[in-house]
Structures are given as structure tokens and as C-alpha cells.
Write an enzyme that holds these catalytic residues in place. Structure first.
Site, PDB file in Angstrom:
ATOM      1  N   LYS A 113       0.801  -1.102  -0.073  1.00  0.00           N
ATOM      2  CA  LYS A 113      -0.070  -0.427  -0.378  1.00  0.00           C
ATOM      3  C   LYS A 113       0.723   1.186  -0.006  1.00  0.00           C
ATOM      4  CE  LYS A 113      -3.510   2.387   2.852  1.00  0.00           C
ATOM      5  NZ  LYS A 113      -3.608   2.273   4.881  1.00  0.00           N
ATOM      6  N   GLU A 146      10.959  -4.917   3.851  1.00  0.00           N
ATOM      7  CA  GLU A 146      10.755  -6.134   3.194  1.00  0.00           C
ATOM      8  C   GLU A 146      10.534  -6.060   1.712  1.00  0.00           C
ATOM      9  OE1 GLU A 146       9.753  -4.832   6.235  1.00  0.00           O
ATOM     10  OE2 GLU A 146       9.947  -5.611   7.880  1.00  0.00           O
ATOM     11  N   GLY A 185      -3.850  -1.202   5.989  1.00  0.00           N
ATOM     12  CA  GLY A 185      -3.718  -2.392   5.626  1.00  0.00           C
ATOM     13  C   GLY A 185      -4.405  -3.707   5.704  1.00  0.00           C
ATOM     14  N   ARG A 186      -4.475  -4.205   7.239  1.00  0.00           N
ATOM     15  CA  ARG A 186      -4.997  -5.268   7.771  1.00  0.00           C
ATOM     16  C   ARG A 186      -6.378  -5.157   6.579  1.00  0.00           C
ATOM     17  NH1 ARG A 186      -3.065  -1.774  11.186  1.00  0.00           N
ATOM     18  NH2 ARG A 186      -4.957  -0.955  12.371  1.00  0.00           N
ATOM     19  N   GLU A 222      -2.918  -4.502  15.786  1.00  0.00           N
ATOM     20  CA  GLU A 222      -2.433  -4.356  15.305  1.00  0.00           C
ATOM     21  C   GLU A 222      -3.849  -3.306  15.318  1.00  0.00           C
ATOM     22  OE1 GLU A 222      -0.005  -3.344  11.565  1.00  0.00           O
ATOM     23  OE2 GLU A 222      -1.319  -3.954  10.880  1.00  0.00           O
ATOM     24  N   HIS A 276      -2.883 -31.429  21.002  1.00  0.00           N
ATOM     25  CA  HIS A 276      -1.931 -32.504  21.863  1.00  0.00           C
ATOM     26  C   HIS A 276      -0.733 -32.028  22.042  1.00  0.00           C
ATOM     27  CE1 HIS A 276      -3.916 -36.544  20.082  1.00  0.00           C
ATOM     28  NE2 HIS A 276      -4.450 -35.594  19.659  1.00  0.00           N
ATOM     29  N   LYS A 296      10.420  -0.554  13.224  1.00  0.00           N
ATOM     30  CA  LYS A 296      11.085  -0.181  11.687  1.00  0.00           C
ATOM     31  C   LYS A 296      12.306   1.569  11.506  1.00  0.00           C
ATOM     32  CE  LYS A 296       7.071  -0.424   9.503  1.00  0.00           C
ATOM     33  NZ  LYS A 296       5.294   0.323   8.712  1.00  0.00           N
TER      34      LYS A 296
HETATM   35  O1  LIG Z   1       1.074  -2.164   2.399  1.00  0.00           O
HETATM   36  P1  LIG Z   1       2.405  -2.369   3.211  1.00  0.00           P
HETATM   37  O2  LIG Z   1       3.038  -0.206   3.190  1.00  0.00           O
HETATM   38  O3  LIG Z   1       3.770  -2.197   2.169  1.00  0.00           O
HETATM   39  O4  LIG Z   1       2.606  -2.020   4.563  1.00  0.00           O
HETATM   40  C1  LIG Z   1       3.027  -3.839   4.661  1.00  0.00           C
HETATM   41  C2  LIG Z   1       2.192  -3.764   6.607  1.00  0.00           C
HETATM   42  O5  LIG Z   1       3.136  -2.463   6.975  1.00  0.00           O
HETATM   43  C3  LIG Z   1       1.689  -2.316   8.620  1.00  0.00           C
HETATM   44  O6  LIG Z   1       2.140  -0.730   8.074  1.00  0.00           O
HETATM   45  C4  LIG Z   1       2.752  -2.201  10.174  1.00  0.00           C
HETATM   46  O7  LIG Z   1       3.340  -3.776  10.058  1.00  0.00           O
HETATM   47  C5  LIG Z   1       0.810  -2.805   7.738  1.00  0.00           C
HETATM   48  O8  LIG Z   1      -0.094  -2.505   8.614  1.00  0.00           O
HETATM   49  C6  LIG Z   1       0.669  -3.141   7.143  1.00  0.00           C
HETATM   50  O9  LIG Z   1      -0.643  -4.050   6.412  1.00  0.00           O
END
Ligand SMILES: O=P(O)(O)OC[C@H]1O[C@](O)(CO)[C@@H](O)[C@@H]1O
Length: 541
Positions: free
Chosen positions: A205, A211, A266-267, A352, A382, A510
Site C-alpha cells: 500500500k 522488506e 492494510g489489515r 494491530e 496434542h 522500523k
Molecule cells: O502494504 P504496505 O504498505 O507494504 O504495509 C505492510 C504492512 O505494514 C504495516 O504498515 C505495519 O506492520 C501494516 O499495517 C501493513 O499491513
């Protein structure tokens, strides 16, 4: 009579109810009220909720519903659906619900509703064209593999739903997910793929998540090793993002960029273009059914009275357990292999959203969202269930099970149901020392030995749980289930006084991660704390 506030009155009533209930075991609650199972249930197709095994009574439920009214839950819900900027710390509306049905929004924000619809049509038509091979790779070969690069909300939803809906996989395309920044995973993945038949999706987003950027760059290097041409990138790279200009600058063709917007958290984004990798696996029809299932829960959430409203009830029961019974964690147990990743998905969704310490005006709050964990049943029986049966820690529990299972192995499904309901029963009933003793005597154990062993075999029980029964594992029912949890979490945010839609807490990690990266690259860690310095020295990069 001294004047007391509504909140204080409700609090007193809830304290009274909690005190009354502390005196009774769940087994006694059923003895006193044999009709509990009929009263404390809700059947909103495709989900049946049984909450009769909860340590709750009508006084508590009535006060909780009144509390929800007092906190103006319905008004808050309508504000969300109508596109008001309820995420006030980011000045954003919260409109993931409009992604499944934009009708409610169209009278409030017709332009946004229209843009949502157009994007969805464009995305599903793209899916159809990749699947029917009208759209092919640079060398005209059909796409056989997809790498979806993304993390957090740009990963959990599609990944989890892909295993939940594996029976609906209509395409021969294999979708692989890259979320973590582990070189070992990329190496293994790229070794088995052919760039000529691979579509690479970058799902981010913000288009700034480190990452995702690092993984995308590694895959780009691999891709350019075979196809350095810009024209090839334009046939193989897709972006799902709220920053289309950055994706275009990265080299991705505008027709292969699918937007989402700042009003989709995002979530909460699996319903948006972020669902594209999933749609490539299950096809556009099943993806549409997923949205329809979620929309059906939205409709119920908006229309049903609070005391008959499934997300509201789940939220109130959880609130009751946390605030008045003292629980701090929620265990989600899906008795379904397909839903094995649901706890991980819900972890981000709940923690979150509601892992906060201040209310809307920045004042400290006493209670916020629970720790969420879980695993697929029956595997967990288990491993960690022992602790819940006899340990000193307690959890709120949601059992989730589809009523219909795999027809090829009917015995398996019967056993799955039996285990699910059996666990809920065992947690509720427990076993007294006397019962354990009697059983041991009946098995011919000598009295002294039976007396000693009975102490170890006794279980207190009295652990409440919800059981959610899905009709079966279909896109529609899973869509409804996810929307149910989204709204439950929203309602709890209102009850706790939290903004459920920001996530400032993840920023510091971060920031420090970037600082550490800098220290590693420059080999200068003198500004870091002694523990971190010692660790870096030991790792010796
Ligand atoms: O879609 P993006 O902007 O790469 O973000 C990935 C994730 O990082 C966060 O901003 C923080 O972990 C989440 O809310 C989001 O889903």
C-alpha cells in the site's frame, strides 16, 4: 439517592453479575437454566454462534448492550460505513466495507464508490485474461507461476484464504508468497521458477515497506538476468498500491498497476486489489462470492438490533470476559485444516487494531485488545490444550468448525466435529477429584493409589467458549467469517475507546531496524546500547 452516571450504573450492574457468576460453575448454570443453548445462540447464515457455554447471564448481557448504546456504537458504525474520517490520527476514512458492496457509500461519496467499482472490474478482468491466457508473458508463453511480494496486510489475507479455499482453485497457476526478508526463501523459490512464465506482484500500500522493497529488488535482479528489456517488465510485473506513481517509476506499466486507497487499512485490504494473487488462484467468480459473503455480514451488522447482532455480541462477550472476568488473551481454534492460518491473520487484524494504550483524546485507558493466538484443531489438543485444562492460565476461546467437511472422508469430518465439541465440553465441565477417583476405582485400582492419582486427573472446568459453526468452507462463508471478526474488533475498539485503524506502535521498530542496518553497513555500532553492540560483535557480520 446520590446521582450516579449511566456508565457507573452499568459498571455496578456488571460487577454484580460477575460476582453472582463467580459463585456458580458453568455446569450449574446449565442446571439452573436448561434452555441456555436455545437462548444464547444466533443463527445468521452462513454462521451459527453458540455462546451458551460462556460464563454470562441475562443481566450482564442486557447491561453490556446498554453500554454499547451508551457508547454510541450504532452511530460509530454508521459513521464508518458512510465514509467519515473516523481514523482521526491519520485523518482517514475507513471504507473496506465499500469494497464488498459500495451501495451504502454511493449516496455519501458517489465518486469513491464508482472508483472502487471500476478498479474491481479492471482487476477481475485482468484475472480472467491471465487465466484464459489472453494475457501472456513477454515471449508469449502463458503464466504458470505468480510470486506475490508483500508483508503484513499485503500478505496474510491472500495467503490464508488461498489455503482456506484450496478446493476452489480453478487455475493451474501456482501462487508463491514472499513476505519475510530471508534470502534462503528467495533462493529456494527462484531456483524452481522460470521468469518467462512468472508474473511478479508487488503488493504494498505504501510502496515504502523495506522488506517488500528488498525482496522486489532481489526478484527484479533475477528477472532482469533473463529479460533486461523494459518491455518484458511491463508484461510480467504488477503493482497493488496506493502509490501508483512510485510503482510506475519502478518500471511497472500503468495497465498493470491496481490501486487501493488510504481509506483501506492494510489489515483490512484483502477485499481490495491486494486480493489479486488470491483471485488468480480461485478465479474471479469465487473472489466475488468472497466479497458477497463479507457484504452479507456487513448488512447484518448494519441492520440487526444490538442484542441480536453477531459481531456486537462477540465483542460484548469478549469485553465482559476481559474487564469483568479478568482474561487477557483470546485463543482461536479453527477445526479445519483449511483455516490453519486464520489465527495468524486474526493476530494482525486484532492486535494491530486494538493494541493501544490511549483513547481518542490521548488519555490512558485501562483495557485494550487481547493477545490473540491459536492453532488448528485437533493438532492443538496434542500440544497446548493441557495448559487450559489444568494449568493456572486462562483464555477466552473461539472454536470454529465447518458443519460440512470433505465428503470423500466422512469419518474424518465426524471425528473433527466430535473433537471440537468434545474439547469445548471438557473445558466447560472439567472433572472433579471424586469423579476421577470413582473412575480409577472402577478400573480396579487400589484405593490409596486411586486417591493419589485422582488429584492429578482432576480438572476444574468452568472455562467458557464460543463455538462458531460455518455451513461449509466456501468463499461466501469465509468472507462472512472474516467480516464478522473485523466488525467485532471495531466494536471492541468503540468499547475500549480506541482508534482501531492506526498502528503507530510499529514505527519505532522500523526506525531502529534502519538504524541498525546503517550500523551494520558502516561497521560503527558505538551509538547503540551495550546489549545490541555485544550481539553485533558476536554475530560478526
Ligand atoms: O502494504 P504496505 O504498505 O507494504 O504495509 C505492510 C504492512 O505494514 C504495516 O504498515 C505495519 O506492520 C501494516 O499495517 C501493513 O499491513
Amino acid at each position: 439517592m446520590p446521582h450516579i452516571s449511566i456508565e457507573q450504573r452499568l459498571h455496578n450492574s456488571l460487577l454484580d453479575a460477575a460476582q453472582d457468576l463467580q459463585k456458580l460453575h458453568l455446569v450449574e448454570l446449565f442446571q439452573l437454566q436448561p434452555t441456555r443453548a436455545e437462548i444464547y445462540q444466533l443463527n445468521i447464515a452462513p454462521i451459527y454462534l453458540d455462546y451458551s457455554k460462556q460464563r454470562i447471564n441475562q443481566q450482564a448481557l442486557d447491561s453490556l448492550v446498554e453500554l454499547a448504546e451508551h457508547k454510541q456504537l450504532s452511530q460509530a458504525r454508521d459513521a464508518m460505513f458512510h465514509g467519515e474520517k473516523i481514523n482521526h490520527t491519520e485523518q482517514r476514512a475507513v471504507l473496506h466495507t465499500a469494497l464488498r458492496n459500495s451501495q451504502r457509500l454511493s449516496s455519501h461519496a458517489p465518486d469513491i464508490a464508482e472508483e472502487i467499482n471500476q478498479t474491481k472490474q479492471r482487476m477481475l478482468s485482468f484475472v480472467d485474461k491471465i487465466l484464459n491466457q489472453t494475457l501472456r508473458g513477454f515471449t508469449d508463453k502463458p503464466i504458470t507461476d505468480v510470486i506475490s511480494i508483500g508483508i503484513g496486510g499485503s500478505f496474510f489475507g491472500p495467503k490464508m484464504l488461498q489455503s482456506a479455499l484450496v478446493e476452489y482453485q480453478t487455475s493451474n497457476i501456482n501462487v508463491h508468497y514472499l513476505a519475510n526478508i530471508d534470502g534462503a526463501q528467495i533462493k529456494q523459490l527462484l531456483a524452481k521458477l522460470n521468469p518467462a512464465t512468472t508474473l511478479v506482484i508487488v503488493a504494498s500500500k505504501s510502496w515504502t515497506t523495506i522488506e517488500t522493497q528488498v525482496n522486489a529488488n532481489a526478484v527484479m535482479t533475477w528477472f532482469k538476468g533473463k529479460f533486461p528489456e523494459q518491455a518484458a517488465i511491463e508484461k510480467h510485473w504488477v503493482a497493488l498500491t496506493a502509490k501508483p506513481e512510485l510503482a510506475q517509476a519502478y518500471g511497472i506499466a500503468p495497465e498493470y498497476i491496481f490501486p487501493l486507497w488510504d481509506f483501506v487499512g492494510g489489515r483490512y485490504s484483502v477485499w481490495s486489489a491486494i486480493g489479486l494473487p488470491l483471485a488468480l488462484s480461485i478465479g474471479s467468480k469465487a473472489f466475488d462470492e468472497l466479497l458477497a459473503g463479507a457484504a452479507s455480514m456487513d448488512e447484518h451488522f448494519c441492520q440487526a438490533p444490538l442484542n441480536q447482532n453477531m459481531p456486537v455480541l462477540l465483542a460484548l462477550i469478549g469485553y465482559w470476559q476481559q474487564v469483568y472476568l479478568g482474561y487477557n488473551n483470546l485463543m482461536v481454534l479453527p477445526y479445519s485444516h483449511g483455516l490453519k492460518s486464520l489465527p495468524a491473520y486474526l493476530q494482525q487484524l486484532d492486535m494491530e487494531s486494538n493494541g493501544k494504550s490511549v483513547n481518542a483524546i490521548g488519555d490512558p485507558i485501562a483495557t485494550s485488545g487481547p493477545i490473540l493466538w491459536g492453532a488448528e484443531g485437533t493438532n492443538c489438543q496434542h500440544s497446548f490444550m493441557q495448559l487450559l485444562h489444568q494449568g493456572k492460565q486462562q483464555a477466552m476461546i473461539d472454536f470454529i468448525v465447518p458443519a460440512k467437511g470433505e465428503t470423500l472422508y466422512p469419518e474424518h469430518h465426524k471425528m473433527m466435529i466430535a473433537n471440537c465439541l468434545g474439547q469445548a465440553q471438557a473445558l466447560m465441565q472439567g472433572k472433579t477429584e471424586q469423579q476421577a477417583f470413582d473412575e480409577l476405582i472402577a478400573s480396579n485400582m487400589p484405593t490409596e493409589q486411586a486417591k493419589a492419582l485422582a488429584k492429578h486427573k482432576a480438572m476444574p472446568g468452568n472455562t467458557g467458549s464460543n463455538t462458531l459453526v460455518l455451513e461449509s468452507l466456501t468463499p461466501y462463508s469465509v468472507g462472512a467469517l472474516l467480516a464478522l471478526y473485523e466488525h467485532k474488533i471495531f466494536c471492541q475498539g468503540i468499547l475500549f475507546g480506541i482508534n482501531s485503524f492506526d498502528q503507530w506502535g510499529v514505527e519505532l521498530g522500523k526506525q531502529l531496524g534502519n538504524q541498525l542496518m546503517n550500523a551494520i553497513t558502516t561497521k560503527n555500532s558505538s551509538q547503540l546500547d551495550p546489549s545490541t553492540q555485544a550481539l553485533l560483535k558476536h554475530i560478526n557480520l
